[in-house]
Design a protein around this motif. Structure first.
Motif, short mmCIF file in Angstrom:
data_model
loop_
_atom_site.label_atom_id
_atom_site.label_comp_id
_atom_site.label_asym_id
_atom_site.label_seq_id
_atom_site.Cartn_x
_atom_site.Cartn_y
_atom_site.Cartn_z
N LEU A 1 -7.16 4.94 -9.40
CA LEU A 1 -7.70 4.67 -8.00
C LEU A 1 -9.05 4.13 -8.27
CD1 LEU A 1 -6.41 7.47 -5.73
CD2 LEU A 1 -5.36 5.07 -5.85
N SER A 2 -9.79 3.27 -7.53
CA SER A 2 -11.05 3.09 -7.46
C SER A 2 -11.87 4.16 -6.92
CB SER A 2 -11.48 1.72 -6.65
OG SER A 2 -12.77 1.53 -6.43
N TYR B 1 -3.71 4.85 0.94
CA TYR B 1 -4.29 5.38 2.56
C TYR B 1 -4.13 7.03 2.55
CZ TYR B 1 -4.99 0.46 4.16
OH TYR B 1 -5.44 -0.67 4.18
N ASN C 1 0.63 -1.16 0.20
CA ASN C 1 0.00 0.10 -0.07
C ASN C 1 0.77 1.19 -0.31
OD1 ASN C 1 -2.49 -1.56 0.58
ND2 ASN C 1 -1.36 -1.96 2.49
N ARG D 1 -9.04 4.44 2.60
CA ARG D 1 -8.38 4.14 1.60
C ARG D 1 -9.20 4.05 0.45
NH1 ARG D 1 -8.91 -1.23 0.39
NH2 ARG D 1 -10.69 -2.22 1.74
N SER D 2 -8.10 3.96 -0.53
CA SER D 2 -8.91 3.89 -2.04
C SER D 2 -8.08 2.59 -2.73
CB SER D 2 -8.86 5.11 -2.88
OG SER D 2 -9.63 5.99 -2.26
N PRO D 3 -8.71 1.72 -3.36
CA PRO D 3 -7.88 0.58 -3.97
C PRO D 3 -7.19 1.14 -5.30
CG PRO D 3 -10.00 -0.16 -3.28
CD PRO D 3 -10.30 1.19 -3.07
N SER E 1 -3.89 -0.52 -1.69
CA SER E 1 -4.57 0.84 -1.61
C SER E 1 -3.86 1.99 -1.38
CB SER E 1 -5.54 0.61 -0.47
OG SER E 1 -6.55 -0.14 -0.51
N ASP F 1 -10.20 -1.80 8.25
CA ASP F 1 -11.50 -1.16 7.84
C ASP F 1 -12.50 -1.10 8.79
OD1 ASP F 1 -10.22 -1.19 5.15
OD2 ASP F 1 -11.58 -2.45 4.20
#
Length: 133
Positions: A79-80, A51, A4, A61-63, A49, A108
């Motif tokens: 990013l997602s 963070y 990450n 966070r975004s994957p 991700s 999470d």
């Protein structure tokens, strides 16, 4: 286990503002962050991700989906377009991005928990300065 990264939520005025920015990119299918240099370990980061740091704490966070190079030589981090809330964890601010191992990443928020259940980022930061978290 994917690697990450952390990055300051620059120009975000609140976690809700960051969430709105990410979700505004949902029709495009992904949000783009720009970085000057490609991380050396970028292949390990696919599936990991990004963070987000807000007020000296990790808040969400975004994957990470992939990396692509722009025409000017900089890199896009794809990013997602979602902000997944995490348990707030103190994190010093830094310039650019930094790697974050899975062991050091905050969990999470669980089912039924909402972001308001976690301590506010500013409070976590102050308690960390006092050595209480």
């Amino acid at each position: 286990m994917p690697l990450n990264m952390t990055k300051i939520a620059f120009s975000a005025t609140s976690p809700a503002d960051l969430r709105e920015w990410l979700e505004a990119h949902a029709p495009l299918g992904e949000a783009l962050m720009t970085t000057r240099y490609l991380p050396k370990r970028h292949e390990e980061m696919i599936g990991g991700s990004l963070y987000w740091i807000f007020e000296h704490a990790l808040i969400g966070r975004s994957p990470i989906r992939r990396f692509t190079q722009r025409e000017d030589g900089r890199w896009h981090i794809h990013l997602s377009p979602e902000l997944i809330a995490v348990q707030t964890k103190p994190k010093r601010a830094h310039q650019g991005w930094r790697y974050l191992s899975e062991e050091d990443a905050p969990a999470d928020l669980g089912a039924g928990e909402v972001a308001g259940d976690a301590m506010p980022a500013r409070m976590v930061s102050e308690l960390a300065k006092l050595g209480l978290v």
